[in-house]
Scaffold this active site. Structure first.
Site, PDB file in Angstrom:
ATOM      1  N   HIS A 120      18.018  50.045  57.085  1.00 25.34           N
ATOM      2  CA  HIS A 120      18.006  48.964  56.365  1.00 25.34           C
ATOM      3  C   HIS A 120      16.778  48.287  55.994  1.00 25.34           C
ATOM      4  CE1 HIS A 120      21.898  48.970  58.652  1.00 25.34           C
ATOM      5  NE2 HIS A 120      22.187  48.904  57.543  1.00 25.34           N
TER       6      HIS A 120
ATOM      7  N   ASP B  54      15.079  48.133  60.574  1.00 25.76           N
ATOM      8  CA  ASP B  54      15.527  49.162  61.479  1.00 25.76           C
ATOM      9  C   ASP B  54      15.451  50.665  60.570  1.00 25.76           C
ATOM     10  OD1 ASP B  54      17.836  49.334  59.726  1.00 25.76           O
ATOM     11  OD2 ASP B  54      19.344  48.014  61.232  1.00 25.76           O
TER      12      ASP B  54
ATOM     13  N   SER C 158      26.777  47.387  54.641  1.00 24.20           N
ATOM     14  CA  SER C 158      25.767  46.682  55.360  1.00 24.20           C
ATOM     15  C   SER C 158      24.578  45.927  54.407  1.00 24.20           C
ATOM     16  CB  SER C 158      25.208  47.574  56.634  1.00 24.20           C
ATOM     17  OG  SER C 158      24.487  48.620  55.813  1.00 24.20           O
TER      18      SER C 158
END
Ligand SMILES: *[C@@H]1O[C@H](CO)[C@@H](O)[C@H](O)[C@H]1NC(C)=O
Ligand SMILES: *[C@@H]1O[C@H](CO)[C@@H](O)[C@H](O)[C@H]1NC(C)=O
Length: 351
Positions: free
Chosen positions: A318, A315, A37
């Site tokens: 990240h 978040d 991610s």
């Protein structure tokens, strides 16, 4: 008039040489991206998984809004692409239009790891092994475009950016309720097994023509807000960060080994765990920027914080663009061999 044009050309020339040739060719003809991610730019959007974020407020600072990037703006590798002089973002494998693959493809997938089972409690992801299969497919498509004679020459010149492994800890080893790895290996054995498996993928990538490898180490994963909160702590979870450092040590040793065994290639290791940038000032009482659900991702359509530059994380997992920017700039250009080993990306691409 003629004079003015000449003056203008001189100015363009000066400007372009001062800013890494933004008007000219990128410093490498192509960039291929493998990872999770931290690098995903939309590959998970059509997967059946909780690990996808193609909704607001993600992308609030990205020109085209939410794309599947797990941050407010650009990822580190987006910024690296800018620094290398690319005039577009490398397209995600899930969404190439066919024309743009010669300059590179992004295979990264949120929740993915080196191990195939990593992250699968969240749904489907594209593991490192599958990402390599996707690259095999792209290589054969590029061969059709540029010719089977030229394709190897072309692929040899590209930069291969590989940033994977965090989920093998956060979404595998440290979730023993879902995965057996914790019971099978101690932290040192696990790092050995992971880097060993990674080495087979990197070897396969070399067999497909890769020669310039930038391998990104793991961050201090115990300091990810979700982990601190999950453990009811305000401090980093030492056990988790230590496990990541074991992985980094072995990845760095792999860089040495491959630089000896594969003299036609060059591998570098980027040690993001020791990244620091004193110019960044964060609000340490509020590490994260959006309202999150129990999965640590932003809740759709909630307003995020106003000043994204004040928060290291968007978040609970990240980093924000401002932190990605610091990482990318140091990876691209740093004199410190503790951070970029044995050289930075700006030197790797010139070889
Ligand atoms: C993981 O998946 C890849 C790609 O599907 C496959 O080639 C490989 O054999 C699998 N590895 C293991 C250990 O199952
Ligand atoms: C990114 O980092 C570089 C180098 O530290 C800095 O000069 C630049 O202003 C930063 N850009 C953003 C948008 O934060």
């Amino acid at each position: 008039m003629d004079c003015e044009i000449k003056l203008c050309l001189v100015i363009i020339f000066l400007f372009s040489s001062a800013t890494n040739c933004v008007f000219g060719e990128p410093q490498v003809p192509c960039l291929f991206i493998f990872g999770d991610s931290l690098s995903d730019s939309g590959n998970n959007n059509d997967e059946s998984t909780d690990a996808k974020v193609n909704y607001k407020p993600y992308g609030i600072d990205f020109p085209s809004g939410p794309t599947g990037r797990f941050t407010n703006g650009r990822t580190s590798v987006d910024i690296l692409g800018d620094l290398l002089g690319f005039d577009h973002y490398i397209p995600p494998y899930a969404n190439t239009n066919g024309a743009d693959i010669v300059q590179g493809v992004n295979y990264a997938s949120g929740a993915a790891g080196i191990r195939n089972e990593t992250g699968t409690h969240l749904g489907q992801d594209i593991s490192m092994g599958m990402q390599l299969e996707h690259h095999r497919d792209i290589v054969s498509q590029i061969a059709k475009k540029v010719g089977s004679e030229e394709v190897q020459q072309h692929l040899n010149k590209c930069l291969y950016y590989v940033n994977i492994g965090s989920n093998d800890y956060l979404n595998n080893y440290f979730l023993p309720e879902y995965y057996p790895s914790n019971g099978k290996y101690n932290a040192d054995q696990y790092a050995v097994a992971l880097v060993e498996e990674h080495s087979t993928y990197l070897k396969a990538l070399h067999d497909l023509g890769a020669r310039k490898f930038s391998l990104i180490g793991l961050g201090t994963i115990g300091c990810v807000p979700h982990e601190m909160i999950r453990h009811g702590k305000k401090l980093c979870v030492e056990e988790e960060s230590k496990a990541a450092l074991l992985f980094n040590d072995k990845l760095k040793a792999l860089v040495d080994r491959f630089n000896e065994e594969l003299p036609d290639a060059k591998f570098i290791f980027i040690n993001t765990a020791i990244m620091k940038d004193d110019s960044l000032k964060f609000d340490m009482m509020n590490l994260i920027c959006c309202k999150v659900g129990s999965n640590g991702q932003c809740i759709p359509n909630e307003e995020p914080c106003k000043d994204r530059k004040m928060h290291p994380f968007f978040d609970e997992f990240h980093p924000t663009e401002v932190l990605n920017n610091a990482t990318a700039n140091m990876a691209y250009s740093s004199p410190d061999p503790a951070f970029v080993y044995p050289m930075d990306i700006s030197h790797l691409v010139k070889l």
